[in-house]
Motif scaffolding. Structure first.
Motif, PDB file in Angstrom:
ATOM      1  N   LEU A 182      -1.985   3.974   4.168  1.00 42.33           N
ATOM      2  CA  LEU A 182      -3.212   4.307   3.450  1.00 42.33           C
ATOM      3  C   LEU A 182      -3.676   5.728   3.782  1.00 42.33           C
ATOM      4  CD1 LEU A 182      -5.380   1.065   3.823  1.00 42.33           C
ATOM      5  CD2 LEU A 182      -4.103   1.820   1.821  1.00 42.33           C
ATOM      6  N   SER A 183      -4.180   6.425   2.779  1.00 42.85           N
ATOM      7  CA  SER A 183      -4.752   7.753   2.990  1.00 42.85           C
ATOM      8  C   SER A 183      -6.127   7.608   3.649  1.00 42.85           C
ATOM      9  CB  SER A 183      -4.902   8.479   1.657  1.00 42.85           C
ATOM     10  OG  SER A 183      -5.891   7.846   0.855  1.00 42.85           O
ATOM     11  N   CYS A 199       0.814  -1.218   0.000  1.00 44.68           N
ATOM     12  CA  CYS A 199       0.000   0.000   0.000  1.00 44.68           C
ATOM     13  C   CYS A 199       0.847   1.267   0.000  1.00 44.68           C
ATOM     14  CB  CYS A 199      -0.923   0.013   1.218  1.00 44.68           C
ATOM     15  SG  CYS A 199      -2.054  -1.391   1.302  1.00 44.68           S
ATOM     16  N   VAL A 254      -8.886   6.256   1.231  1.00 45.98           N
ATOM     17  CA  VAL A 254      -8.776   4.825   0.911  1.00 45.98           C
ATOM     18  C   VAL A 254      -9.111   3.990   2.142  1.00 45.98           C
ATOM     19  CG1 VAL A 254      -7.244   3.002   0.089  1.00 45.98           C
ATOM     20  CG2 VAL A 254      -7.097   5.282  -0.901  1.00 45.98           C
ATOM     21  N   GLN A 255      -8.765   4.471   3.337  1.00 50.97           N
ATOM     22  CA  GLN A 255      -9.139   3.770   4.562  1.00 50.97           C
ATOM     23  C   GLN A 255     -10.654   3.608   4.646  1.00 50.97           C
ATOM     24  OE1 GLN A 255      -7.423   5.287   8.228  1.00 50.97           O
ATOM     25  NE2 GLN A 255      -5.558   5.919   7.166  1.00 50.97           N
ATOM     26  N   ILE A 281       0.051  -1.295   5.609  1.00 54.18           N
ATOM     27  CA  ILE A 281      -1.324  -0.810   5.708  1.00 54.18           C
ATOM     28  C   ILE A 281      -1.386   0.573   6.347  1.00 54.18           C
ATOM     29  CG2 ILE A 281      -1.800  -1.843   7.971  1.00 54.18           C
ATOM     30  CD1 ILE A 281      -4.207  -1.936   5.008  1.00 54.18           C
ATOM     31  N   LEU A 328      -3.785   3.767  -6.053  1.00 57.84           N
ATOM     32  CA  LEU A 328      -3.989   2.690  -5.093  1.00 57.84           C
ATOM     33  C   LEU A 328      -5.449   2.245  -5.065  1.00 57.84           C
ATOM     34  CD1 LEU A 328      -2.912   0.830  -2.916  1.00 57.84           C
ATOM     35  CD2 LEU A 328      -3.277   2.655  -1.240  1.00 57.84           C
ATOM     36  N   GLU A 348      -2.572   7.908  -4.023  1.00 56.10           N
ATOM     37  CA  GLU A 348      -3.921   7.592  -3.561  1.00 56.10           C
ATOM     38  C   GLU A 348      -4.843   7.145  -4.692  1.00 56.10           C
ATOM     39  OE1 GLU A 348      -7.762  10.005  -1.806  1.00 56.10           O
ATOM     40  OE2 GLU A 348      -5.776  10.611  -1.143  1.00 56.10           O
TER      41      GLU A 348
END
Length: 514
Positions: A293-294, A246, A297-298, A290, A254, A251
């Motif tokens: 993650l932005s 990740c 995306v979370q 993990i 991904l 962003e």
């Protein structure tokens, strides 16, 4: 294929015989020699095991066996009580691993003789073979008193799939557990230290479930290898295993990598693309790093984990998913949640179970085992031309703190394959490794020992200095926060479980951190 016989000695021990052991009938040569008397019992190598008290009596048996095989070894197993299951298992487990390296199953077919040794030793052979720790065929020599004349075969193969063989539930469960641990070890996880045994036990336990797993550990410890082991020994093992980092995508990219996209969803999206979630359908998805993650995306990931469905970027259709998610990070997610950098609901969704892969510096006893495993890789690359490592070089390796963990050690060993011819000595090691090792004393070394410099000041090995500084920092954090482990862990920017493990290693407790 070569043939190997593995057996305990039947020559007895010095001193009085155990009460349960009857006298051998006159003329009975014992099960080992009776097996070797059979026309089909032709072996290229024989390994005879004994305890220290049986060393001297077993040498006569070994001499007789040398008449039947070109290579016969006597190995003394350091067990004082051969009726103690725990002591025998602790000795036979590592011994089985050594024998597999000395006699690779691809080139050697192994027979284990069950008729020699204590009943406890014979039982453990059954467990080791059935668990897959020792790939072998089990043989029994029928006692002479029970062999009618004429008898077609005095030796039989023992198989546990015989119809009517009594099933003992506890033994069956133990075999299943040991088989899972053995497959995990052989696949990816090398080492016999206590942290590695604990890790394998955790993996064997969580592999049988379908809960999400959060894998913690420093960079280079082998978090993806642990994830692969969980997948391979789970009910999803025949499904796909998809790994995604990740931290390497922006962003927007991904989101497309994870969830896929429809044609025209963004500039350059010429066609439909399935994301890694869809690719892992029916199997396991491993999300590394993990913590990178932005927030957007979370939120999308949380929705997928909660509902078991997704929509591709730019799409409208809902896609059903059957995916087990394993996530990994070297960051302290709990501290990130406290700082508002990681969603709390996603954090608890991911950590159905937590596994921590230990750093190499906590696995000192495994360094030599790992070196030999990587040397096998070097030997394969050099087409059979192996390397030997001096004891001084191994001591230097063991004193290095290995900030890059197993990945760094493997790179170091592979480098030897390029620059070394036959032997690896201290001078062949990378400079940062030799800098961490204590200097070797010369013939006229200063009386203060190898840690003294020419200027008269003692210099501690770097690994010891790092450990001392780490212990002091942990102790101070515990004092400041009055023994509260969670607060101390956040202050140190490490995971709470990591702090607890380090406290145990340094002998620290919350109420006496000084």
């Amino acid at each position: 294929m070569n043939r190997l016989l593995l057996t305990w000695s039947d020559a007895g021990t010095l001193g009085p015989a155990p009460a349960h052991q009857g006298r051998r009938p006159e003329g009975d040569r014992g099960p080992v020699l009776r097996l070797l008397d059979q026309e089909e019992s032709r072996y290229d190598a024989i390994v005879v095991l004994t305890i220290p008290a049986g060393d001297a009596p077993s040498r006569a048996l070994v001499e007789r066996a040398r008449e039947r095989a070109p290579r016969v070894e006597l190995r003394v197993v350091d067990v004082d009580d051969p009726s103690d299951y725990a002591k025998l298992f602790r000795a036979l487990g590592p011994l089985s691993a050594k024998l597999k390296r000395a006699f690779p199953p691809a080139a050697w077919a192994t027979d284990v003789l069950l008729s020699a040794g204590t009943p406890q030793a014979q039982t453990l052979w059954v467990i080791l073979v059935q668990a897959g720790l020792l790939p072998a065929r089990m043989l029994q020599v029928i006692p002479a008193a029970f062999v009618p004349r004429p008898h077609p075969r005095a030796v039989r193969e023992v198989r546990l799939d015989i119809e009517g063989f009594p099933e003992i539930r506890a033994l069956r469960e133990e075999v299943v557990r040991l088989r899972a641990e053995a497959r995990t070890r052989d696949a990816v996880l090398v080492g016999e230290s206590e942290p590695m045994r604990f890790l394998r036990a955790r993996i064997a336990r969580v592999a049988a479930t379908d809960v999400p797993v959060l894998i913690l550990g420093e960079t280079g410890t082998g978090k993806e290898l642990a994830a692969r082991a969980i997948h391979e020994h789970s009910p999803r093992g025949r499904g796909p295993f998809i790994a995604e980092n990740c931290g390497v995508f922006a962003e927007g990219v991904l989101a497309s990598e994870l969830f896929g996209h429809e044609a025209g969803a963004f500039t350059g999206a010429a066609g439909r693309r399935r994301g890694v979630f869809e690719q892992a359908h029916g199997g396991t998805l491993f999300l590394d790093e993990i913590g990178e993650l932005s927030p957007r995306v979370q939120a999308s990931l949380l929705r997928v984990l909660q509902d078991g469905t997704l929509r591709r970027v730019g799409g409208e259709a809902t896609i059903e998913l059957d995916v087990r998610v394993l996530a990994a990070t070297h960051r302290d997610l709990a501290a990130m949640v406290e700082r508002g950098e990681f969603r709390e609901d996603l954090y608890y969704r991911l950590r159905g179970a937590v596994i921590e892969v230990p750093p190499l510096r906590a696995r000192g006893g495994d360094i030599e085992i790992l070196v030999h495993a990587f040397l096998d890789e070097v030997r394969a690359r050099r087409k059979g031309r192996g390397l030997k490592v001096t004891r001084e070089a191994l001591r230097s390796l063991c004193s290095h703190p290995w900030p890059g963990n197993v990945r760094e050690l493997r790179a170091e060993v592979l480098r030897w394959g390029v620059f070394c011819d036959q032997t690896v000595d201290v001078g062949d090691l990378a400079p940062e490794i030799t800098a961490a090792a204590p200097p070797r004393p010369a013939g006229g070394a200063d009386a203060r020992g190898a840690g003294a410099e020419a200027g008269g000041e003692d210099v501690a090995p770097l690994a010891g200095a790092v450990a001392s500084a780490e212990r002091a920092a942990i102790g101070r954090a515990l004092r400041v926060h009055r023994g509260n482990i969670s607060r101390a862990a956040r202050a140190l920017a490490i995971d709470r479980n990591t702090l607890k493990r380090k406290m145990a290693a340094y002998g620290l407790r919350g109420d006496e951190a000084a």
